[in-house]
Write an enzyme that holds these catalytic residues in place. Structure first.
Site, mmCIF file in Angstrom:
data_model
loop_
_atom_site.group_PDB
_atom_site.id
_atom_site.type_symbol
_atom_site.label_atom_id
_atom_site.label_comp_id
_atom_site.label_asym_id
_atom_site.label_seq_id
_atom_site.Cartn_x
_atom_site.Cartn_y
_atom_site.Cartn_z
ATOM 1 N N CYS A 166 0.861 -1.194 0.000
ATOM 2 C CA CYS A 166 0.000 0.000 0.000
ATOM 3 C C CYS A 166 0.892 1.237 0.000
ATOM 4 O O CYS A 166 0.634 2.231 -0.689
ATOM 5 C CB CYS A 166 -0.886 0.034 1.249
ATOM 6 S SG CYS A 166 -1.829 -1.460 1.556
ATOM 7 N N HIS A 183 1.222 5.086 -1.630
ATOM 8 C CA HIS A 183 0.613 6.132 -0.801
ATOM 9 C C HIS A 183 1.562 6.747 0.227
ATOM 10 O O HIS A 183 1.183 7.688 0.910
ATOM 11 C CB HIS A 183 -0.652 5.590 -0.142
ATOM 12 C CG HIS A 183 -1.702 5.225 -1.157
ATOM 13 N ND1 HIS A 183 -2.397 6.181 -1.860
ATOM 14 C CD2 HIS A 183 -2.111 4.022 -1.635
ATOM 15 C CE1 HIS A 183 -3.225 5.572 -2.703
ATOM 16 N NE2 HIS A 183 -3.062 4.263 -2.598
ATOM 17 N N ARG A 238 -12.765 -1.351 -0.706
ATOM 18 C CA ARG A 238 -11.668 -0.683 -1.414
ATOM 19 C C ARG A 238 -10.359 -1.454 -1.203
ATOM 20 O O ARG A 238 -9.573 -1.595 -2.132
ATOM 21 C CB ARG A 238 -11.524 0.758 -0.907
ATOM 22 C CG ARG A 238 -10.520 1.581 -1.675
ATOM 23 C CD ARG A 238 -11.053 1.979 -3.048
ATOM 24 N NE ARG A 238 -10.085 2.781 -3.783
ATOM 25 C CZ ARG A 238 -9.291 2.301 -4.734
ATOM 26 N NH1 ARG A 238 -9.353 1.038 -5.068
ATOM 27 N NH2 ARG A 238 -8.445 3.077 -5.363
ATOM 28 N N CYS A 298 -8.108 -2.902 -4.215
ATOM 29 C CA CYS A 298 -6.682 -2.566 -4.319
ATOM 30 C C CYS A 298 -5.842 -3.828 -4.394
ATOM 31 O O CYS A 298 -4.925 -3.929 -5.204
ATOM 32 C CB CYS A 298 -6.231 -1.748 -3.112
ATOM 33 S SG CYS A 298 -6.299 0.023 -3.379
#
Lengths: 109, 272, 124
Positions: free
Chosen positions: B186, B190, B229, B233
């Protein structure tokens, strides 16, 4: 006349016998059909257990999962070559997913 | 003495920084990279990087095209259970200004409890069957309204005690662990590339990401809870997703929500 | 007469056997033209280079990305072609924190596909 009757009798009986024989052959064939080559069966079993293990480790990739589905479909079609091909992909992708667990966490600088 | 130091070294490696230090580090990194973006705007995620996109979003949110869906959620929220009770009876203040306290670590159950779990606990305590958390037509719609009752509340997640820390750490590892054939964590996007453009889309910042859910996404306003979500992802990076409402995603949401502490909640919003 | 019967029997038996041994139909793989290096580079299920790399010298490349270095002057940046190949094969070797997927190591692309992409990118 008599010999003709015997002949007809023979024909009828031979029909039964041949039919029975044929049925026997068919049944034997049908039982043998779903059996893949030993090599393909083993490859499929190996892929299934690798995918199970990767699932348990929460490291399964979609590519491993879908290759296993393709291998299982190929097994239903008794397509040894396709089973071998997709099982190998599933096995390798599952192994790579598990190995990924040992890679360092990102962004720790 | 040496063995004592060894123990210390081990425990600092297991949890390199405290949850609060982790949060501050991530906020400060965004502040350094984007000094012009205000902390309170982190809740807008990718929109915070584009004035045009933000203006479009605000126009849409003045009259949300998915208002009728939120109304369906309100009906679910207000409908009495068979025993005559309602969801509002399960939460302090009738469910107003509660969501910022979720997820929390429950010392009795020894696990993280999300708001969705609390809604299901409310159902089962009142003799109703729980909803499937992945079902957007029930749980999704219910939260699309129920969460609006906490609009403006600041995220206020607490991590106290060994069990809570372990759950936080499990979520933290999930966030930074590479996964899927494409090998992204992730954080690859991000944290490491926050604010940069992936083909055409800005990459949102970790702090604030947990504040605006559920979202109605894309041209057809498909409803996504936060955990849906996560699932999407994971699939994008070619990892088989975890179960929505399962322990892995609950722990991830715990970490993720803590990293949004101090930022205001808003439901239910539009996202691309 | 007995000969006739024998012929009939043999014929029906062979018919049955033939019916039993119909060869399994092989699914013919649709023959598509092999993708070019550029197609592999652009395809978002394959190389997907444009998600993270701009190609300032390539008018067909449509992207706003600024994540990774633009692909231009590649022959100068990678005097050794095999270094570029290695970078695409597994970028984590050069940089453990990279966001670039290891296209070869994880079999996102085959070795033949990587070679085509390298040839294409090398010309940028």
């Amino acid at each position: 006349m008599n010999s003709r009757r015997i002949a007809i009798g023979w024909l009828v009986w031979s029909g039964f016998v041949v039919g029975g024989l044929g049925y026997g052959v068919c049944a034997a064939e049908n039982n043998r059909k779903p059996v893949l080559s030993a090599e393909a069966t083993e490859a499929l079993a190996r892929a299934e257990s690798s995918v199970d293990l990767a699932t348990a480790k929460k490291a399964l990739w979609t590519t491993a999962a879908s290759a296993l589905v393709q291998a299982q479909e190929a097994a239903k079609q008794q397509d040894d070559a396709a089973v071998m091909k997709y099982a190998a992909v599933a096995n390798e992708q599952a192994a790579l997913g598990m190995a990924q667990l040992d890679s360092p966490l990102t962004s720790q600088h | 003495m040496l063995s004592c130091l060894g123990m210390l070294a081990f425990s600092t490696e297991a949890l390199s920084v405290s949850p609060e230090q982790e949060r501050l580090n991530r906020v400060q990194a965004v502040q350094q990279k984007y000094p012009d973006i205000k902390f309170e705007d982190y809740v807008h995620g990718a929109l915070a990087f584009s004035a045009d996109a933000k203006a479009q979003y605000e126009n849409m949110m003045a009259f949300p095209p998915f208002e009728s869906e939120i109304d369906k959620g309100r009906q679910l929220w207000e409908t009495q259970f068979n025993n005559g009770k309602r969801y509002a009876d399960c939460f302090p203040g009738g469910g107003k200004n509660v969501v910022g306290n979720y997820p929390y670590y429950d010392e009795t159950m020894k696990k993280v409890v999300t708001f969705e779990m609390a809604l299901n606990q409310c159902r089962t305590n009142n003799g109703e069957a729980p909803y499937k958390q992945a079902d957007m037509n029930t749980m999704g719609l219910l939260t699309a309204y129920a969460r609006t009752l906490s609009d403006g509340m600041l995220m206020n997640i607490k991590v106290k005690g060994g069990g809570a820390l372990a759950a936080f750490e499990s979520g933290r590892r999930f966030f930074y662990q590479r996964r899927g054939q494409l090998n992204f964590s992730c954080a690859s996007c991000h944290v490491d590339h926050v604010g940069e453009i992936l083909r055409t889309e800005y990459l949102s910042m970790l702090p604030g990401q947990a504040t605006h859910w559920p979202a109605f996404r894309g041209g057809d306003y498909t409803l996504f809870t936060l955990q849906r979500r996560y699932s999407a992802c994971n699939q994008l990076v070619r990892a088989v997703p975890m179960e929505i409402g399962g322990e892995e995603y609950n722990n991830l949401e715990y970490f993720h929500s803590y990293l949004s502490n101090g930022l205001p909640l808003k439901s239910s919003v539009f996202r691309k | 007469m007995e000969k006739q019967i024998a012929i009939v029997t043999a014929a029906s038996l062979s018919l049955l056997l033939t019916a039993t041994f119909i060869p399994s139909a092989q699914a013919a793989e649709a023959s598509k033209p092999e993708p070019t290096g550029q197609e592999l580079a652009f395809d978002n299920r394959k190389g997907n280079c444009l998600a993270c790399h701009a190609m300032p010298g390539e008018p067909k490349a449509v992207t706003n990305t600024n994540i990774a270095p633009p692909l231009i002057g590649m022959a100068a940046r990678f005097p050794n072609r095999k270094d570029l190949y290695a970078q695409i094969w597994d970028a984590t070797r050069a940089n453990p924190d990279t966001a670039m997927p290891p296209f070869g190591k994880n079999r996102i692309l085959t070795d033949a596909e990587i070679n085509k992409v390298v040839d294409y990118v090398y010309g940028l």
